[in-house]
Each structure stands twice: as C-alpha cells, then as structure tokens.
Design a protein around this motif. Structure first.
Motif, mmCIF file in Angstrom:
data_model
loop_
_atom_site.group_PDB
_atom_site.id
_atom_site.type_symbol
_atom_site.label_atom_id
_atom_site.label_comp_id
_atom_site.label_asym_id
_atom_site.label_seq_id
_atom_site.Cartn_x
_atom_site.Cartn_y
_atom_site.Cartn_z
ATOM 1 N N TYR A 335 43.500 -23.476 -12.649
ATOM 2 C CA TYR A 335 44.899 -23.079 -12.819
ATOM 3 C C TYR A 335 45.036 -21.741 -13.543
ATOM 4 N N GLU A 336 44.256 -21.542 -14.606
ATOM 5 C CA GLU A 336 44.369 -20.293 -15.345
ATOM 6 C C GLU A 336 43.959 -19.106 -14.493
ATOM 7 N N GLU A 337 42.905 -19.278 -13.704
ATOM 8 C CA GLU A 337 42.471 -18.201 -12.820
ATOM 9 C C GLU A 337 43.544 -17.900 -11.773
ATOM 10 N N ALA A 338 44.244 -18.936 -11.317
ATOM 11 C CA ALA A 338 45.324 -18.728 -10.348
ATOM 12 C C ALA A 338 46.446 -17.902 -10.957
ATOM 13 N N LEU A 339 46.772 -18.157 -12.215
ATOM 14 C CA LEU A 339 47.823 -17.383 -12.879
ATOM 15 C C LEU A 339 47.399 -15.936 -13.081
ATOM 16 N N LEU A 340 46.116 -15.717 -13.373
ATOM 17 C CA LEU A 340 45.622 -14.342 -13.500
ATOM 18 C C LEU A 340 45.686 -13.608 -12.160
ATOM 19 N N LEU A 341 45.388 -14.329 -11.086
ATOM 20 C CA LEU A 341 45.480 -13.729 -9.759
ATOM 21 C C LEU A 341 46.929 -13.362 -9.428
ATOM 22 N N PHE A 342 47.859 -14.211 -9.848
ATOM 23 C CA PHE A 342 49.265 -13.903 -9.625
ATOM 24 C C PHE A 342 49.655 -12.620 -10.356
ATOM 25 N N ALA A 363 50.660 -25.246 -10.766
ATOM 26 C CA ALA A 363 49.740 -24.916 -11.854
ATOM 27 C C ALA A 363 50.411 -25.133 -13.211
ATOM 28 N N CYS A 364 51.669 -24.748 -13.320
ATOM 29 C CA CYS A 364 52.404 -24.966 -14.578
ATOM 30 C C CYS A 364 52.520 -26.451 -14.894
ATOM 31 N N SER A 365 52.696 -27.271 -13.866
ATOM 32 C CA SER A 365 52.791 -28.720 -14.076
ATOM 33 C C SER A 365 51.517 -29.265 -14.691
ATOM 34 N N HIS A 366 50.375 -28.822 -14.188
ATOM 35 C CA HIS A 366 49.089 -29.321 -14.684
ATOM 36 C C HIS A 366 48.760 -28.756 -16.063
ATOM 37 N N LEU A 367 49.182 -27.521 -16.323
ATOM 38 C CA LEU A 367 48.890 -26.905 -17.619
ATOM 39 C C LEU A 367 49.906 -27.280 -18.689
ATOM 40 N N GLY A 368 51.043 -27.818 -18.268
ATOM 41 C CA GLY A 368 52.118 -28.070 -19.222
ATOM 42 C C GLY A 368 52.760 -26.790 -19.711
ATOM 43 N N ALA A 369 52.704 -25.737 -18.904
ATOM 44 C CA ALA A 369 53.228 -24.419 -19.293
ATOM 45 C C ALA A 369 54.713 -24.341 -18.958
ATOM 46 N N LEU A 370 55.540 -24.919 -19.826
ATOM 47 C CA LEU A 370 56.975 -25.000 -19.574
ATOM 48 C C LEU A 370 57.633 -23.622 -19.554
ATOM 49 N N GLU A 371 57.294 -22.774 -20.524
ATOM 50 C CA GLU A 371 57.938 -21.462 -20.598
ATOM 51 C C GLU A 371 57.640 -20.620 -19.362
ATOM 52 N N LEU A 372 56.385 -20.681 -18.907
ATOM 53 C CA LEU A 372 56.034 -19.949 -17.692
ATOM 54 C C LEU A 372 56.770 -20.534 -16.493
ATOM 55 N N GLY A 373 56.901 -21.864 -16.458
ATOM 56 C CA GLY A 373 57.651 -22.487 -15.372
ATOM 57 C C GLY A 373 59.111 -22.062 -15.368
ATOM 58 N N LYS A 374 59.711 -21.952 -16.565
ATOM 59 C CA LYS A 374 61.091 -21.481 -16.659
ATOM 60 C C LYS A 374 61.207 -20.032 -16.187
ATOM 61 N N TRP A 375 60.204 -19.219 -16.523
ATOM 62 C CA TRP A 375 60.220 -17.823 -16.076
ATOM 63 C C TRP A 375 60.157 -17.750 -14.548
ATOM 64 N N LEU A 376 59.332 -18.601 -13.938
ATOM 65 C CA LEU A 376 59.246 -18.628 -12.476
ATOM 66 C C LEU A 376 60.572 -19.080 -11.863
ATOM 67 N N HIS A 377 61.223 -20.044 -12.507
ATOM 68 C CA HIS A 377 62.528 -20.502 -12.019
ATOM 69 C C HIS A 377 63.547 -19.363 -12.087
ATOM 70 N N ALA A 378 63.522 -18.620 -13.193
ATOM 71 C CA ALA A 378 64.420 -17.474 -13.313
ATOM 72 C C ALA A 378 64.102 -16.415 -12.264
ATOM 73 N N CYS A 379 62.828 -16.236 -11.967
ATOM 74 C CA CYS A 379 62.409 -15.273 -10.936
ATOM 75 C C CYS A 379 62.944 -15.694 -9.567
ATOM 76 N N ILE A 380 62.931 -16.997 -9.303
ATOM 77 C CA ILE A 380 63.470 -17.498 -8.028
ATOM 78 C C ILE A 380 64.945 -17.157 -7.911
ATOM 79 N N ARG A 381 65.691 -17.345 -9.001
ATOM 80 C CA ARG A 381 67.120 -17.042 -8.972
ATOM 81 C C ARG A 381 67.376 -15.540 -8.886
ATOM 82 N N ARG A 382 66.590 -14.772 -9.635
ATOM 83 C CA ARG A 382 66.800 -13.316 -9.667
ATOM 84 C C ARG A 382 66.504 -12.694 -8.303
ATOM 85 N N GLU A 383 65.428 -13.114 -7.680
ATOM 86 C CA GLU A 383 65.038 -12.553 -6.383
ATOM 87 C C GLU A 383 65.739 -13.244 -5.216
#
Length: 594
Positions: A335-342, A363-383
């Motif tokens: 998961y971490e490598e996937a985020l670095l690739l992103f 990946a955020c679900s498995h890592l428990g990365a809530l803040e990053l997940g929220k950022w991705l959600h905001a990115c979905i709305r922004r774009e």
C-alpha cells in the motif's frame, strides 16, 4: 485488456487492425480493383472508429448559438450546385458551424453526394458517416451503392455485414446474416469467416464462434487471434492459452496482446514469460500498448519486481499504465509503495481517474489513513470526477474501516447508484463500529429494495450450484478467485475433505490464498494430516515465503531453521498529520519509538 485498436499510416493509406480479428487495411481483398479504398469499421454508435482514425468528434454548438440562416434547405441547394471536393468541404465546414453536421437528415445528404458524385471521395464519405451518431438507411445505402458503382462488390457486401453487425441484438440475427453470406457464396472467404467469429463472440454465442472457427479451411493469423480473443473475452483464459499453443502460424502483435490478457486472467506467469521471451527473441517493437499488456500480466501474476522493472524502463506512460502498476501493488498489499507511485504520477502530470482513486481509497482503508482518504474525497469533488458504483463503494468502505461510520452512511445516502457491494460495505462498517441495530435496519432496507445479499452463510449447496452453473450453463471458466471462494466456503462449513478435493481438481495451479484458506480450515477443525500435506504443497510452490511455515509443526520449525527463514515480526500503523507511521516488533529505529 482484450480489445485494442492500433493505427498505422503507410503512405496515403490508413489501415486499422483490431484484436477482435479484423485484418489490417482489408488484406486479402481488393482484387476487383487496382486500388480499393481501405476498410473502415462501421461503428457509428461508438467513438472507437473516430479515435482509431485519429480524428476528433466536434460537439454541435448549443441551439442558441447556431447560425439560423443556414438551414437544411440551404444545405440541399448548395449540394445540388456542388461540383468539386473543395466546395463540398466548404459546405461541410458551414454545416459544422451551424450545428447541422451531426443531424442525420443533413449529414446523410452530405455523405450521399460525397460517395456517389464523380468528384467525390468514398473514403471521405466513410469518415463522415462514422461521425454521425445515428445514420439512416439512406446514407448506408449510398455507401453500398458507391461500392457497387466502383466495381467493388466484395467491399459492398462487407460494409453491409459490418453495418448489420453493429446493430445486432443477439445471435439469432447473426445466424440469419451467416445464412445470407453463405447463400451469396462468401461462406469460405477468410475475411468474412473471421468477421463471423467476432460477430458470434460479440453476440454472446461463444459456442457458435468455436464451431465457425473449427470449420474454417484456411485459417490465417487473424483467425487465431480472433478466436483467442473470444475465449479471453468470455473469461475462458485456459482454453485461450491452449489454443495459442496449438497455433501453427507466427503470432502477430494482436495475437500476443490477447494471449497476454489470457495469461493475466489465468494468473499463468510461466506462459506470460514465454510470450515475453518470444517478443524479445523476434525483436518486436514494444510500444505503449504491448508494454502495458506485459505490465498487467506481471502485476496480475504477482511478479511485482519484474513489473516495476518493466514500468521504470517504459519511455512513455499513460493513465492506464499508471493505474495498472498502482493497482498491482495494492492487490499484493504494497500500500505504501502504491501511494508513492501515485505521488510520482501526479508529478508527471498524469491526472487520476475514477479507477486510480478507487484503488487509492482501498489502500487508505487497509492503512487506516483517514486524512489521506479525506484528501482523495476532496480531490474527487474538486476535479468533478464522476462517482460510479465502484468509486462510491470504495469511499463508503474507506470511511467505514477508518471508524467514521456517520460519514460512511452520509456518503452512502448521497450515491446516485448502489449495488450489493455498496450495501455490504456500509452494513459491515456499521457492525464494526458497534452500531448493530442500524446495520440490521439497513439490511432490512436492502431486502425491501429487492437486492439479494451476496454469499449468504448456510447456503453452501446453493453456492455450489452457482459455481457448477458457471461452466455448465453460462460457459464461464471459473478463475482461481472463484475456486478460492469455494474452498473458503467448504472450510468454514467444516467440509475440509471436499475443500481439498476441489483444490486437487483445479485446472490451474492454486495460489497462496487458496492453499492458505485450506490450511486455515485444517487449523480450525484440527485436521493435522491434511495440514501437513498442504504445508508441503505450499513449501513446494513458495519455498521462500515465511507465511507458509506452520509454527505448530516441529518439522516445519526445523525446516525454517535449516533454510534461515524467519517469520516477519508483527507491526502496526498509525496516521499522524496525514503521514502513516509503521512500528514493528523489536524495531527501535523509528524516532517516535518509546
């Protein structure tokens, strides 16, 4: 990735080849005239033809912005006086400006004049026809008539076949067309036979496609590529690979693309490597499409080091290539490598689409990365990314697994469309967060809407019936994932003997998850002898994987000591200010380790 369109320009000709089996540029035909026009697939309802030809479809301007003085009457008057291609293109430009170029009545007359008049161009008429969303029979008849007037009867018939194929609703209409072709004496034409195989496959009758292929007298490379692609399309990759091994001709690029797709679906790494060696030995040009197919094969087969090596060596990458490598790492828990690739994907200027974002949310679900997940959600709305069922389910699952049941429920209610997986994600999330009553209420609501729960416990016989019907009723070859589900179901129900029997009869090599599920069932139900057999099998396939060594067996402990293999230490991950920190047992290197 079983369908590709590849464009090549040779002089003034534009030839297209497709993995669906259409030969490039009308090879094998054209003896009726010295310079027959190249064939262009008839597919007005889709944008594939426009993309293949390298042209861009222009959207008509809003009605308020159209030139009101230029009407259908003016178009007809100008076309009657038209005497050259230059004038015709000027009329076409005015029609585009006025928003009439895509309206069937006006566009059909333009196509007719371009195809039938002496100064016209049949190739240009075909290009214009491919731009019309819903062409009428008038325009299509004009093309057929133009082919006939130019002494190209075979081209006229093939255009007719492509036109019928584009509107077929089932195999019955296709069978009528097949009878028509045979009656006209074209039943043994290789191009027609290849098109029939593709038509039957597209209409959902794989058995008819197989019969058409078996009855062919002179199969060419396109015939083999078409049949391999049909097997792959209908999720029968094992048969596709067997057919490839029987192939007695040199495979072309499209054949190799279909074979790599079959290797990906069958998780057949050995066959995929052989295809890669063949490409290298023949010094074939590895362009973006072929490189991405190889990349997908290595990722799906779990060979991430080779996939990453191939990805790093690619001179050009598109959005699909990035999605393949990111999703490949996520599927194998990197998961971490996937985020670095992103992050690298962002820096390279490639935008993320719904596929990228759904994978990253997983990946955020498995890592428990809530803040990053929220950022991705905001990115979905922004774009303003369109939230489909897959992306919406990923959002619900991420919030639920990160403990934000209320936000997960809110996102769930706002989704425009939901399937059983979406319901499962929100119900499971509420249950994990201790909100069992709400989970039961949602389950009742799901049933009231006519949505059946997936894989209900206690219905093992029904699940077995569905599994058997895949091949016997629907002609779908079960994949290793389907076998893994059945092994897990048998194990949970205590039928470990039946689970082992199923593993032994699998047509492909069982992966670690299938054998691991069987081993877990042995541990739960205390079947030591079966566990020993399973461990030996895992060790044979995965000799360097420490997870394959069962600590409870003394013999296995001795093997681990002899091979200097250590069990990975336990670890936990914590997100602080958007950064995921990993702490491992016995490791004091992290600056925040107590």
């Amino acid at each position: 990735m079983s369908f590709y369109l590849i464009q090549e320009r040779r002089g003034e000709e534009l030839q297209t080849e497709s993995a669906a089996g259409l030969p490039p540029g009308g090879a094998g035909h054209g003896s009726a005239a010295p310079f027959p026009p190249p064939r262009i697939p008839f597919s007005p309802p889709t944008g594939a033809t426009r993309r293949t030809l390298g042209i861009r479809r222009l959207s008509p301007p809003p009605v308020a912005e159209r030139v009101t003085q230029f009407t259908l009457t003016h178009v007809c008057e100008l076309l009657e006086r038209c005497s050259s291609m230059t004038e015709l293109k000027q009329i076409q430009a005015q029609m585009i400006r006025a928003g009439l170029a895509f309206d069937p009545p006006a566009a059909d007359r333009l196509v007719s004049v371009c195809a039938l008049q002496g100064f016209g161009s049949l190739l240009h008429a075909r290009l214009m026809l491919s731009m019309v969303p819903n062409p009428t029979s008038f325009a299509c008849n004009s093309i057929v008539r133009a082919y006939t007037n130019n002494n190209l009867p075979q081209e006229a018939l093939l255009f007719y076949a492509e036109m019928i194929d584009s509107v077929l609703q089932g195999s019955w209409e296709g069978e009528q067309l097949h009878c028509h072709v045979v009656k006209l004496g074209f039943g043994y034409d290789s191009y027609v036979q290849n098109t029939l195989i593709n038509m039957y496959s597209d209409c959902g009758s794989l058995s008819s496609a197989i019969r058409a292929f078996d009855r062919m007298v002179g199969r060419n490379t396109v015939s083999w590529a078409t049949m391999i692609g049909a097997y792959t399309k209908w999720n029968r990759p094992v048969e596709a690979l067997e057919l490839y091994r029987r192939m007695d001709l040199e495979p072309n690029r499209v054949t190799l693309l279909n074979v790599l797709s079959a290797c990906s679906r069958a998780r057949d790494l050995e066959s995929g490597r052989r295809v890669h060696k063949h490409i290298s030995a023949k010094n074939l040009k590895v362009d973006l499409v072929l490189a991405t197919a190889l990349l997908d094969m290595y990722c799906k087969c779990g060979c991430l080091p080779l996939a990453r090596q191939l990805f790093d060596a690619m001179p050009n990458r598109n959005q699909y290539s990035w999605n393949v490598i990111i999703n490949g790492h996520i599927e194998h828990s990197s998961y971490e490598e996937a985020l670095l690739l992103f992050r690298e994907m962002q820096l390279s200027g490639i935008p993320a689409d719904e596929v990228t974002l759904a994978s990253l949310l997983l990946a955020c679900s498995h890592l428990g990365a809530l803040e990053l997940g929220k950022w991705l959600h905001a990115c979905i709305r922004r774009e303003k990314v369109q939230i489909d069922v897959v992306l919406g389910t990923a959002l619900v699952d991420m919030y639920a697994k990160c403990g934000c049941a209320e936000i997960a429920l809110q996102v769930f209610r706002e989704l425009p469309c939901r399937d059983v997986m979406t319901w499962t994600a929100v119900i499971g999330g509420l249950a994990m967060c201790g909100r069992g009553e709400e989970a039961l209420e949602l389950f009742a609501e799901m049933q009231s809407q006519g949505i059946r729960p997936d894989a209900p416990r206690g219905l093992l016989d029904e699940a077995s019936s569905y599994f058997r019907s895949m091949s016997s009723v629907y002609s779908i070859q079960p994949s290793v994932e389907h076998y893994g589900c059945m092994v897990d179901l048998y194990g949970r129900a205590g039928r470990v003997d039946r689970a082992e029997e199923l593993v032994n009869t699998m047509p492909m090599e069982p992966d670690y998850f299938v054998l691991g599920s069987l081993l877990g069932s042995c541990r739960i139900h205390g079947n030591v002898k079966m566990a020993e057999r399973t461990v030996r099998r895992i060790l044979k396939i995965y000799p360097d994987d420490a997870r394959a060594y069962w600590e409870e067996l003394e013999r296995t402990r001795e093997l681990m000591t002899e091979r200097s293999i250590r069990k990975p230490p336990g670890c936990t991950m914590v997100e602080v200010n958007g950064v995921v920190h990993e702490f491992s047992m016995g490791d004091g290197s992290h600056p925040h380790t107590a």
